[in-house]
Design a protein around this motif. Structure first.
Motif, PDB file in Angstrom:
ATOM      1  N   VAL A  44      -6.920  -4.066  -3.142  1.00  0.00           N
ATOM      2  CA  VAL A  44      -5.884  -5.062  -3.461  1.00  0.00           C
ATOM      3  C   VAL A  44      -5.937  -6.188  -2.439  1.00  0.00           C
ATOM      4  CG1 VAL A  44      -3.424  -5.464  -3.829  1.00  0.00           C
ATOM      5  CG2 VAL A  44      -4.407  -3.240  -4.413  1.00  0.00           C
ATOM      6  N   ILE A  79       1.333  -2.869 -11.027  1.00  0.00           N
ATOM      7  CA  ILE A  79       0.000  -2.286 -10.823  1.00  0.00           C
ATOM      8  C   ILE A  79      -0.006  -0.826 -11.260  1.00  0.00           C
ATOM      9  CG2 ILE A  79      -1.728  -1.625  -9.087  1.00  0.00           C
ATOM     10  CD1 ILE A  79      -0.870  -4.161  -7.509  1.00  0.00           C
ATOM     11  N   LEU A  97      -8.795   1.799  -5.040  1.00  0.00           N
ATOM     12  CA  LEU A  97      -8.009   0.660  -5.483  1.00  0.00           C
ATOM     13  C   LEU A  97      -8.031  -0.359  -4.356  1.00  0.00           C
ATOM     14  CD1 LEU A  97      -6.147  -0.596  -7.641  1.00  0.00           C
ATOM     15  CD2 LEU A  97      -4.223   0.462  -6.435  1.00  0.00           C
ATOM     16  N   GLU A 126      -9.537  -4.364 -13.505  1.00  0.00           N
ATOM     17  CA  GLU A 126      -9.165  -5.401 -12.541  1.00  0.00           C
ATOM     18  C   GLU A 126      -8.060  -6.244 -13.147  1.00  0.00           C
ATOM     19  OE1 GLU A 126     -12.354  -8.144 -11.493  1.00  0.00           O
ATOM     20  OE2 GLU A 126     -13.428  -7.535 -13.287  1.00  0.00           O
ATOM     21  N   LYS A 141       0.839  -1.205   0.000  1.00  0.00           N
ATOM     22  CA  LYS A 141       0.000   0.000   0.000  1.00  0.00           C
ATOM     23  C   LYS A 141       0.873   1.255   0.000  1.00  0.00           C
ATOM     24  CE  LYS A 141      -3.355   2.688   2.532  1.00  0.00           C
ATOM     25  NZ  LYS A 141      -4.208   2.869   3.684  1.00  0.00           N
ATOM     26  N   TYR A 153      -6.260  -7.095  -7.964  1.00  0.00           N
ATOM     27  CA  TYR A 153      -6.652  -5.713  -7.690  1.00  0.00           C
ATOM     28  C   TYR A 153      -7.879  -5.309  -8.507  1.00  0.00           C
ATOM     29  CZ  TYR A 153      -4.378  -4.348 -12.045  1.00  0.00           C
ATOM     30  OH  TYR A 153      -4.030  -4.237 -13.359  1.00  0.00           O
TER      31      TYR A 153
END
Length: 135
Positions: free
Chosen positions: A47, A125, A45, A88, A25, A75
């Motif tokens: 995850v 990501i 977002l 996604e 994060k 995600y």
């Protein structure tokens, strides 16, 4: 591109469980908003992170000499306004480390492998998000 940058700034990264999740994060937040600017959040977002270990090299006493640490993430990017899923994806990273006689050295090696894997996932990501908003 200024619009892509503004879109990335307006992503709120939701909490991810456990210590590896916190590290991921924080890494994502630092990539999405490196200056720590205050912005109105338009996207969430979410995850999910999981990890597993696979012992590779085996000694005569059946103990491992090398381990693969596989970290997987799923995600979802949601629009806050209407909860629609915009993007996604699934990502996976595999890092290896040596298992040595010293427990401490092995723990340090595992921690470094985890950090490296999380950095790869964070980059992946972030790249997906930047490409999504570039379209």
């Amino acid at each position: 591109n200024l619009q892509v940058s503004e879109d990335l700034l307006s992503i709120s990264v939701k909490n991810i469980k456990d210590r590896p999740g916190q590290i991921l994060k924080n890494s994502l937040i630092n990539k999405l908003n490196p200056e720590g600017q205050r912005t109105i959040k338009k996207y969430n977002l979410i995850v999910e992170l999981s990890e597993s270990k696979t012992e590779l090299g085996i000694r005569k006493d059946m103990s491992a000499t090398r381990t693969d640490l596989e970290i997987s993430v799923k995600y979802i990017l949601r629009d806050i306004e209407n909860s629609n899923i915009l993007l996604e994806g699934n990502k996976k990273s595999v890092s290896s480390y040596d298992v040595v006689e010293s427990v401490y050295a092995t723990l340090v090696a595992e921690k470094e492998a985890r950090k490296n894997g999380i950095n790869v996932l964070s980059d992946d990501i972030f790249t997906d998000l930047a490409i999504f908003f570039k379209k």
